[in-house]
Design a protein around this motif. Structure first.
Motif, PDB file in Angstrom:
ATOM      1  N   ALA A  68       0.746  -1.229   0.046  1.00 56.74           N
ATOM      2  CA  ALA A  68       0.002   0.206  -0.019  1.00 56.74           C
ATOM      3  C   ALA A  68       0.763   1.244   0.007  1.00 56.74           C
ATOM      4  CB  ALA A  68      -0.928  -0.030   1.233  1.00 56.74           C
ATOM      5  N   ASN A  69       1.922   1.201   0.686  1.00 57.75           N
ATOM      6  CA  ASN A  69       2.893   2.409   0.882  1.00 57.75           C
ATOM      7  C   ASN A  69       3.553   2.469  -0.689  1.00 57.75           C
ATOM      8  OD1 ASN A  69       2.418   3.104   3.465  1.00 57.75           O
ATOM      9  ND2 ASN A  69       3.995   1.759   4.184  1.00 57.75           N
ATOM     10  N   TYR A  70       3.790   1.380  -1.216  1.00 61.28           N
ATOM     11  CA  TYR A  70       4.369   1.520  -2.600  1.00 61.28           C
ATOM     12  C   TYR A  70       3.438   2.142  -3.479  1.00 61.28           C
ATOM     13  CZ  TYR A  70       6.545   0.169  -7.147  1.00 61.28           C
ATOM     14  OH  TYR A  70       7.068  -0.051  -8.243  1.00 61.28           O
ATOM     15  N   PHE A  71       2.223   1.680  -3.438  1.00 63.44           N
ATOM     16  CA  PHE A  71       1.228   2.174  -4.219  1.00 63.44           C
ATOM     17  C   PHE A  71       1.016   3.859  -3.987  1.00 63.44           C
ATOM     18  CE2 PHE A  71      -1.480  -1.780  -5.370  1.00 63.44           C
ATOM     19  CZ  PHE A  71      -0.465  -2.562  -6.037  1.00 63.44           C
ATOM     20  N   VAL A 113     -16.914   3.478  -4.810  1.00 65.14           N
ATOM     21  CA  VAL A 113     -17.561   5.097  -5.000  1.00 65.14           C
ATOM     22  C   VAL A 113     -16.469   5.996  -4.824  1.00 65.14           C
ATOM     23  CG1 VAL A 113     -19.227   6.428  -4.252  1.00 65.14           C
ATOM     24  CG2 VAL A 113     -19.709   4.227  -4.805  1.00 65.14           C
ATOM     25  N   LYS A 114     -15.746   5.752  -3.441  1.00 64.42           N
ATOM     26  CA  LYS A 114     -14.822   6.822  -2.917  1.00 64.42           C
ATOM     27  C   LYS A 114     -13.504   6.992  -3.934  1.00 64.42           C
ATOM     28  CE  LYS A 114     -16.005   6.182   1.836  1.00 64.42           C
ATOM     29  NZ  LYS A 114     -15.452   5.979   3.399  1.00 64.42           N
ATOM     30  N   SER A 115     -13.107   5.794  -4.320  1.00 64.54           N
ATOM     31  CA  SER A 115     -11.937   5.734  -5.271  1.00 64.54           C
ATOM     32  C   SER A 115     -12.302   6.293  -6.344  1.00 64.54           C
ATOM     33  CB  SER A 115     -11.435   4.391  -5.646  1.00 64.54           C
ATOM     34  OG  SER A 115     -12.679   3.761  -6.655  1.00 64.54           O
ATOM     35  N   LYS A 116     -13.589   6.792  -6.799  1.00 61.46           N
ATOM     36  CA  LYS A 116     -14.007   7.455  -8.003  1.00 61.46           C
ATOM     37  C   LYS A 116     -14.223   8.995  -7.877  1.00 61.46           C
ATOM     38  CE  LYS A 116     -15.318   3.610 -10.337  1.00 61.46           C
ATOM     39  NZ  LYS A 116     -16.583   2.530 -10.560  1.00 61.46           N
ATOM     40  N   GLY A 117     -13.911   9.437  -6.509  1.00 60.94           N
ATOM     41  CA  GLY A 117     -13.960  10.847  -5.954  1.00 60.94           C
ATOM     42  C   GLY A 117     -15.177  11.103  -5.362  1.00 60.94           C
ATOM     43  N   VAL A 118     -16.344  10.442  -4.934  1.00 61.55           N
ATOM     44  CA  VAL A 118     -17.509  10.823  -4.452  1.00 61.55           C
ATOM     45  C   VAL A 118     -17.352  10.462  -2.957  1.00 61.55           C
ATOM     46  CG1 VAL A 118     -19.930  10.037  -4.416  1.00 61.55           C
ATOM     47  CG2 VAL A 118     -18.659   9.756  -6.620  1.00 61.55           C
ATOM     48  N   GLY A 119     -17.442  11.520  -2.090  1.00 60.49           N
ATOM     49  CA  GLY A 119     -17.217  11.776  -0.875  1.00 60.49           C
ATOM     50  C   GLY A 119     -16.356  11.337  -0.073  1.00 60.49           C
ATOM     51  N   ASN A 135      -0.484   2.635 -10.448  1.00 67.02           N
ATOM     52  CA  ASN A 135      -1.280   1.617  -9.289  1.00 67.02           C
ATOM     53  C   ASN A 135      -2.372   2.483  -9.137  1.00 67.02           C
ATOM     54  OD1 ASN A 135       0.765  -0.494  -8.710  1.00 67.02           O
ATOM     55  ND2 ASN A 135       1.961   1.308  -8.340  1.00 67.02           N
ATOM     56  N   PRO A 136      -3.408   2.630  -9.721  1.00 69.48           N
ATOM     57  CA  PRO A 136      -4.619   3.320  -9.792  1.00 69.48           C
ATOM     58  C   PRO A 136      -5.567   2.754  -8.596  1.00 69.48           C
ATOM     59  CG  PRO A 136      -4.704   2.619 -11.858  1.00 69.48           C
ATOM     60  CD  PRO A 136      -3.007   2.424 -11.306  1.00 69.48           C
ATOM     61  N   MET A 137      -6.059   3.456  -7.885  1.00 65.93           N
ATOM     62  CA  MET A 137      -6.936   2.939  -6.876  1.00 65.93           C
ATOM     63  C   MET A 137      -8.094   2.141  -7.122  1.00 65.93           C
ATOM     64  SD  MET A 137      -7.566   2.766  -3.529  1.00 65.93           S
ATOM     65  CE  MET A 137      -8.984   2.618  -2.233  1.00 65.93           C
ATOM     66  N   SER A 196      -6.583  11.238   0.083  1.00 69.11           N
ATOM     67  CA  SER A 196      -5.590  10.826  -1.144  1.00 69.11           C
ATOM     68  C   SER A 196      -5.907   9.337  -1.187  1.00 69.11           C
ATOM     69  CB  SER A 196      -3.962  10.976  -0.813  1.00 69.11           C
ATOM     70  OG  SER A 196      -3.790   9.968   0.486  1.00 69.11           O
ATOM     71  N   HIS A 197      -5.609   8.757  -2.420  1.00 71.08           N
ATOM     72  CA  HIS A 197      -5.817   7.205  -2.677  1.00 71.08           C
ATOM     73  C   HIS A 197      -4.917   6.379  -1.835  1.00 71.08           C
ATOM     74  CE1 HIS A 197      -8.063   7.609  -6.991  1.00 71.08           C
ATOM     75  NE2 HIS A 197      -8.550   8.234  -5.915  1.00 71.08           N
ATOM     76  N   GLY A 198      -3.781   6.924  -1.465  1.00 76.14           N
ATOM     77  CA  GLY A 198      -2.785   5.957  -0.758  1.00 76.14           C
ATOM     78  C   GLY A 198      -3.476   5.999   0.831  1.00 76.14           C
ATOM     79  N   ASP A 199      -3.993   6.971   1.439  1.00 70.47           N
ATOM     80  CA  ASP A 199      -4.636   6.901   2.490  1.00 70.47           C
ATOM     81  C   ASP A 199      -5.986   6.026   2.532  1.00 70.47           C
ATOM     82  OD1 ASP A 199      -2.863   8.347   3.907  1.00 70.47           O
ATOM     83  OD2 ASP A 199      -3.856  10.388   3.693  1.00 70.47           O
ATOM     84  N   LEU A 200      -6.807   6.152   1.257  1.00 73.30           N
ATOM     85  CA  LEU A 200      -7.875   5.314   1.253  1.00 73.30           C
ATOM     86  C   LEU A 200      -7.704   4.013   0.997  1.00 73.30           C
ATOM     87  CD1 LEU A 200     -10.822   6.482   0.777  1.00 73.30           C
ATOM     88  CD2 LEU A 200     -10.544   6.200  -1.674  1.00 73.30           C
ATOM     89  N   LEU A 201      -6.448   3.666   0.551  1.00 69.25           N
ATOM     90  CA  LEU A 201      -6.258   2.193   0.330  1.00 69.25           C
ATOM     91  C   LEU A 201      -5.812   1.721   1.745  1.00 69.25           C
ATOM     92  CD1 LEU A 201      -5.485  -0.339  -1.110  1.00 69.25           C
ATOM     93  CD2 LEU A 201      -3.603   0.703  -1.653  1.00 69.25           C
ATOM     94  N   LYS A 202      -5.025   2.433   2.502  1.00 68.88           N
ATOM     95  CA  LYS A 202      -4.881   2.030   4.028  1.00 68.88           C
ATOM     96  C   LYS A 202      -6.000   1.727   4.684  1.00 68.88           C
ATOM     97  CE  LYS A 202      -0.111   4.075   3.449  1.00 68.88           C
ATOM     98  NZ  LYS A 202       0.573   5.364   3.985  1.00 68.88           N
ATOM     99  N   GLU A 203      -7.046   2.840   4.583  1.00 65.99           N
ATOM    100  CA  GLU A 203      -8.442   2.480   5.249  1.00 65.99           C
ATOM    101  C   GLU A 203      -8.829   1.447   4.969  1.00 65.99           C
ATOM    102  OE1 GLU A 203     -12.466   4.966   5.577  1.00 65.99           O
ATOM    103  OE2 GLU A 203     -10.693   6.053   4.652  1.00 65.99           O
ATOM    104  N   LEU A 204      -8.736   1.066   3.495  1.00 65.71           N
ATOM    105  CA  LEU A 204      -9.611  -0.251   3.016  1.00 65.71           C
ATOM    106  C   LEU A 204      -8.775  -1.417   3.801  1.00 65.71           C
ATOM    107  CD1 LEU A 204     -11.375  -1.799   1.188  1.00 65.71           C
ATOM    108  CD2 LEU A 204      -9.836  -1.453  -0.704  1.00 65.71           C
ATOM    109  N   LEU A 205      -7.569  -1.263   3.729  1.00 63.13           N
ATOM    110  CA  LEU A 205      -6.853  -2.444   4.411  1.00 63.13           C
ATOM    111  C   LEU A 205      -7.367  -2.608   5.860  1.00 63.13           C
ATOM    112  CD1 LEU A 205      -3.080  -2.334   2.738  1.00 63.13           C
ATOM    113  CD2 LEU A 205      -5.105  -3.807   2.127  1.00 63.13           C
TER     114      LEU A 205
END
Length: 334
Positions: free
Chosen positions: A231-234, A309-315, A241-243, A320-329
């Motif tokens: 995730a950090n590399y992404f 939905v969030k990865s596409k910018g809604v809400g 590495n698009p979210m 950042s996509h990096g933080d979003l991915l870590k939240e998902l993990l």
């Protein structure tokens, strides 16, 4: 692929049709067939007077028909190739009158990419009687790795399952892009080579350790350390590495895992068949199923819909996509 081989064999044996209407969502085979006709029906000397390439945006159906009705000069055939014919989609049905009585000494090749003509209408029915209609269908993602192996085999190469999966996850189902990368590897590597993840990493630039394939595996194993490293590399390489791609692949993985839990027969052969995956990857699903019971899998699938939905910018505009991915993990692994 087998249909293409038969078609090319017929052309090679001079069993020519007056019209080749090549249509469909996958442009790779349309280009391959058209290029083969362009390079092989006429000799180099004959092409100057008897081979013409037209573009749909520059001509009308009437222009095509007018050229197709000409007679060849000092040759058995003339070849007319219409590229980007989908630009004529509004008027393409006008070709039906020519298709009903095509010039026997003309080989007309119509490249109708990304679309297909209505099979209920007269043009399609007429073309089926007097010529060849080839529909090039888009491959599903789970079919592409096998396609890669089939393309490489006649050329004296093989590829490891992981290397094939890396190409699919990085390049998707675009066969032209994948073929271009394979051709680069064939220039560099000697015949008889099995293409490995290391070859992919060194020559194409896809990391063998930091990719969606490895992230999926780490999540399945509940290897939090490895998953967060990826995730950090992404996060440091967001363009490669698009979210949205990562979320889509994880959604497919957990959807398959849900299917796995519902199987009565969990033998490796049946799992590979039911989930439409390479047998090489079956153990990943067996391991993941032990780590994620059905209730957890269902919850993860629901969460992935929200993160898609969030990865596409809604809400989540400020995240950042990096933080979003870590939240998902955190949601998946906890």
């Amino acid at each position: 692929m087998d249909e293409v081989k038969l078609l090319v064999t017929d052309i090679k044996n001079k069993n020519l049709k007056p019209i080749y209407f090549l249509m469909g969502e996958e442009p790779y085979y349309i280009d391959k067939i058209s290029d083969y006709i362009e390079d092989n029906i006429l000799s180099e000397e004959e092409r100057g007077f008897n081979q013409m390439v037209l573009y749909g945006r520059d001509v009308s159906v009437e222009d095509i028909v007018g050229n197709a009705k000409r007679f060849p000069m000092m040759a058995e055939h003339q070849v007319i190739i219409v590229k980007e014919a989908q630009d004529l989609s509004r008027t393409i049905e006008k070709l039906v009158s020519y298709a009903e009585n095509p010039q026997p000494t003309t080989v007309l090749v119509v490249n109708y990419k990304y679309k297909k003509i209505d099979k209920r209408k007269a043009l399609y029915k007429t073309l089926k009687k007097t010529g060849v209609v080839y529909e090039s269908k888009k491959l599903y993602e789970n079919q592409v790795a096998d396609w890669i192996r089939r393309v490489l085999s006649p050329k004296g190469y093989s590829i490891s399952p992981k290397a094939a999966q890396m190409l699919v996850e990085f390049l998707g189902t675009d066969l032209s892009k994948i073929n271009n990368e394979l051709e680069k590897l064939q220039i560099i590597l000697p015949q008889g080579t099995q293409i490995s993840p290391e070859h992919i990493e060194e020559n194409i630039g896809i990391s063998k350790d930091f990719n969606n394939f490895e992230l999926r595996k780490a999540i399945g194993e509940r290897n939090s350390l490895k998953a967060y490293r990826i995730a950090n590399y992404f996060a440091d390489n967001p363009k490669d590495n698009p979210m949205v791609v990562t979320v889509s692949l994880l959604f497919n993985f957990f959807s398959q895992l849900l299917h796995f839990h519902g199987l009565n027969d969990k033998s490796p052969r049946n799992v590979a068949s039911a989930l439409k995956v390479n047998p090489y990857f079956v153990n990943e699903y067996i391991t993941a199923a032990k780590n994620y019971p059905m209730r957890k899998v269902s919850a993860v699938v629901a969460s992935l819909r929200s993160f898609d939905v969030k990865s596409k910018g809604v809400g989540a505009n400020a995240v950042s996509h990096g933080d979003l991915l870590k939240e998902l993990l955190a949601v998946i692994l906890n």
